[in-house]
Write a protein that holds these residues in place. Sequence first.
Motif, PDB file in Angstrom:
ATOM      1  N   UNK A 164       0.860  -1.140   0.122  1.00 48.52           N
ATOM      2  CA  UNK A 164       0.129  -0.061   0.040  1.00 48.52           C
ATOM      3  C   UNK A 164       1.073   1.277   0.028  1.00 48.52           C
ATOM      4  N   UNK A 165       2.140   1.423   0.683  1.00 49.70           N
ATOM      5  CA  UNK A 165       2.750   2.818   0.758  1.00 49.70           C
ATOM      6  C   UNK A 165       3.320   2.903  -0.570  1.00 49.70           C
ATOM      7  N   UNK A 166       3.759   1.863  -1.060  1.00 46.41           N
ATOM      8  CA  UNK A 166       4.363   2.039  -2.701  1.00 46.41           C
ATOM      9  C   UNK A 166       3.021   2.400  -3.589  1.00 46.41           C
ATOM     10  N   UNK A 167       2.146   1.995  -3.476  1.00 53.82           N
ATOM     11  CA  UNK A 167       0.958   2.323  -4.255  1.00 53.82           C
ATOM     12  C   UNK A 167       0.709   3.794  -4.141  1.00 53.82           C
ATOM     13  N   UNK A 168       0.454   4.279  -2.704  1.00 47.61           N
ATOM     14  CA  UNK A 168       0.122   5.489  -2.660  1.00 47.61           C
ATOM     15  C   UNK A 168       1.025   6.514  -2.769  1.00 47.61           C
ATOM     16  N   UNK A 169       2.408   5.976  -2.827  1.00 52.39           N
ATOM     17  CA  UNK A 169       3.455   6.909  -3.244  1.00 52.39           C
ATOM     18  C   UNK A 169       3.390   7.260  -4.774  1.00 52.39           C
ATOM     19  N   UNK A 170       3.073   6.311  -5.591  1.00 52.32           N
ATOM     20  CA  UNK A 170       2.821   6.384  -6.971  1.00 52.32           C
ATOM     21  C   UNK A 170       1.616   7.111  -7.357  1.00 52.32           C
ATOM     22  N   UNK A 171       0.503   7.134  -6.610  1.00 49.46           N
ATOM     23  CA  UNK A 171      -0.585   8.072  -6.885  1.00 49.46           C
ATOM     24  C   UNK A 171      -0.571   9.381  -6.506  1.00 49.46           C
ATOM     25  N   UNK A 172       0.137   9.470  -5.305  1.00 45.82           N
ATOM     26  CA  UNK A 172       0.363  10.999  -5.113  1.00 45.82           C
ATOM     27  C   UNK A 172       1.516  11.620  -5.972  1.00 45.82           C
ATOM     28  N   UNK A 173       2.376  11.079  -6.629  1.00 42.01           N
ATOM     29  CA  UNK A 173       3.137  11.425  -7.604  1.00 42.01           C
ATOM     30  C   UNK A 173       2.450  11.969  -8.857  1.00 42.01           C
ATOM     31  N   UNK A 174       1.301  11.145  -9.022  1.00 41.44           N
ATOM     32  CA  UNK A 174       0.304  11.703 -10.315  1.00 41.44           C
ATOM     33  C   UNK A 174      -0.532  12.710 -10.298  1.00 41.44           C
ATOM     34  N   UNK A 175      -1.064  12.719  -8.877  1.00 35.95           N
ATOM     35  CA  UNK A 175      -2.359  13.559  -9.083  1.00 35.95           C
ATOM     36  C   UNK A 175      -2.166  14.996  -8.760  1.00 35.95           C
ATOM     37  N   UNK A 176      -3.043  15.789  -9.053  1.00 30.71           N
ATOM     38  CA  UNK A 176      -3.153  17.077  -8.732  1.00 30.71           C
ATOM     39  C   UNK A 176      -4.274  17.204  -7.613  1.00 30.71           C
ATOM     40  N   UNK A 177      -3.619  17.660  -6.370  1.00 28.02           N
ATOM     41  CA  UNK A 177      -4.729  17.604  -5.224  1.00 28.02           C
ATOM     42  C   UNK A 177      -6.102  18.330  -5.607  1.00 28.02           C
ATOM     43  N   UNK A 178      -5.784  19.433  -6.380  1.00 25.38           N
ATOM     44  CA  UNK A 178      -6.972  20.596  -6.786  1.00 25.38           C
ATOM     45  C   UNK A 178      -7.791  20.096  -7.952  1.00 25.38           C
ATOM     46  N   UNK A 179      -7.115  19.263  -8.788  1.00 26.71           N
ATOM     47  CA  UNK A 179      -7.823  18.432  -9.902  1.00 26.71           C
ATOM     48  C   UNK A 179      -8.775  17.592  -9.765  1.00 26.71           C
ATOM     49  N   UNK A 180      -9.741  17.292 -10.622  1.00 24.59           N
ATOM     50  CA  UNK A 180     -10.721  16.364 -10.617  1.00 24.59           C
ATOM     51  C   UNK A 180     -10.117  14.985 -10.990  1.00 24.59           C
ATOM     52  N   UNK A 181     -10.953  14.041 -10.241  1.00 29.38           N
ATOM     53  CA  UNK A 181     -10.436  12.694 -10.694  1.00 29.38           C
ATOM     54  C   UNK A 181     -12.036  11.970 -11.000  1.00 29.38           C
ATOM     55  N   UNK A 182     -12.129  11.196 -12.143  1.00 27.42           N
ATOM     56  CA  UNK A 182     -13.452  10.619 -12.630  1.00 27.42           C
ATOM     57  C   UNK A 182     -13.344   9.113 -12.070  1.00 27.42           C
ATOM     58  N   UNK A 183     -14.308   8.669 -11.631  1.00 26.48           N
ATOM     59  CA  UNK A 183     -14.322   7.062 -11.369  1.00 26.48           C
ATOM     60  C   UNK A 183     -15.715   6.756 -12.480  1.00 26.48           C
ATOM     61  N   UNK A 184     -15.381   5.822 -13.277  1.00 29.71           N
ATOM     62  CA  UNK A 184     -16.312   5.265 -14.132  1.00 29.71           C
ATOM     63  C   UNK A 184     -16.487   3.793 -13.834  1.00 29.71           C
ATOM     64  N   UNK A 185     -17.794   3.388 -13.378  1.00 33.13           N
ATOM     65  CA  UNK A 185     -18.172   2.215 -12.792  1.00 33.13           C
ATOM     66  C   UNK A 185     -18.674   1.161 -13.920  1.00 33.13           C
ATOM     67  N   UNK A 186     -18.619   1.456 -15.247  1.00 38.27           N
ATOM     68  CA  UNK A 186     -18.918   0.586 -16.360  1.00 38.27           C
ATOM     69  C   UNK A 186     -20.337   1.191 -16.895  1.00 38.27           C
ATOM     70  N   UNK A 187     -21.062   1.864 -15.779  1.00 40.33           N
ATOM     71  CA  UNK A 187     -22.457   2.295 -16.448  1.00 40.33           C
ATOM     72  C   UNK A 187     -22.611   3.819 -16.201  1.00 40.33           C
ATOM     73  N   UNK A 188     -21.953   4.642 -15.255  1.00 39.63           N
ATOM     74  CA  UNK A 188     -22.081   5.856 -14.620  1.00 39.63           C
ATOM     75  C   UNK A 188     -20.590   6.609 -14.279  1.00 39.63           C
ATOM     76  N   UNK A 189     -20.718   7.837 -14.378  1.00 43.04           N
ATOM     77  CA  UNK A 189     -19.522   8.542 -13.821  1.00 43.04           C
ATOM     78  C   UNK A 189     -19.597   9.308 -12.695  1.00 43.04           C
ATOM     79  N   UNK A 190     -18.702   9.406 -11.720  1.00 47.00           N
ATOM     80  CA  UNK A 190     -18.530   9.866 -10.449  1.00 47.00           C
ATOM     81  C   UNK A 190     -17.289  10.914 -10.275  1.00 47.00           C
TER      82      UNK A 190
END
Length: 240
Positions: A164-190
């Motif tokens: 988990x720490x390695x996964x979170x470090x990777x995600x942290x390096x990629x994301x913009x905290x103020x940006x938007x992240x979209x989750x697509x669950x195969x039917x709808x977006x969030x």
Amino acid sequence: MLIKTPPLSPRSVKVFPALFKAQLPDTLNVIRHAIPEWTAVHVVVEGAGPARNAPTKEQIRDELLAQLKPMAALLSPIHTLTTPEIPPNTVCTLVPDRVRPTFAPEYQGWKFIYQADARARLKDIFDRALGGIPEGTMGVADALVKGQIRGQAVLEGWNGSLVIPAFKRTIEALIDPAGKVLFWDTAFGFETTGEAFFAMSDLILQMPGAQTDRLYFDATNFSWFLAFYPGGEMRVGMLG
């Protein structure tokens, strides 16, 4: 691409051009009650030839759209119907636009995104990652976990074996905290913020019982994605 958004159940509403203005409140009331039930409405002209001073088909369509915004929009290729045939003399087919279906799931920390917006952003990430949305019944995970992406797979594996720490470090390096992240669950977006996504990223990695593909991606700059197969195989991609 395998899109599991339920098709719309169509119904027809008759309009009589000579009586359109007089019956407009009733016509609007019927459509307003139908659209939120995940229904498409065929507006069908009835009666003989055009009466004097009666509105044209185009005027009927434009008036209905003006009165029904932002709830309804015209049928587009992103929508499917349970019965695809369009009745004769249909002026227009109206579909839900700024509507959240009552059966759409809820995910803690995520805000529902209206269908047209979610599908537009889904197209953007696939344009960036693969040059377009694949045809046919290929799923999100087939396309992004197994496919040749236009970028780099910076982390791959199974959610049960990743640290988990390695996964979170990777995600942290990629994301913009103020940006938007979209989750697509195969039917709808969030949608949520990058900051909120990072805070829940360990729970996302370990989500129990997920039975469908899941896709999370940068909905601001479309610079990365995180895709899961049911069962936990995943890939984090960084896009050029």
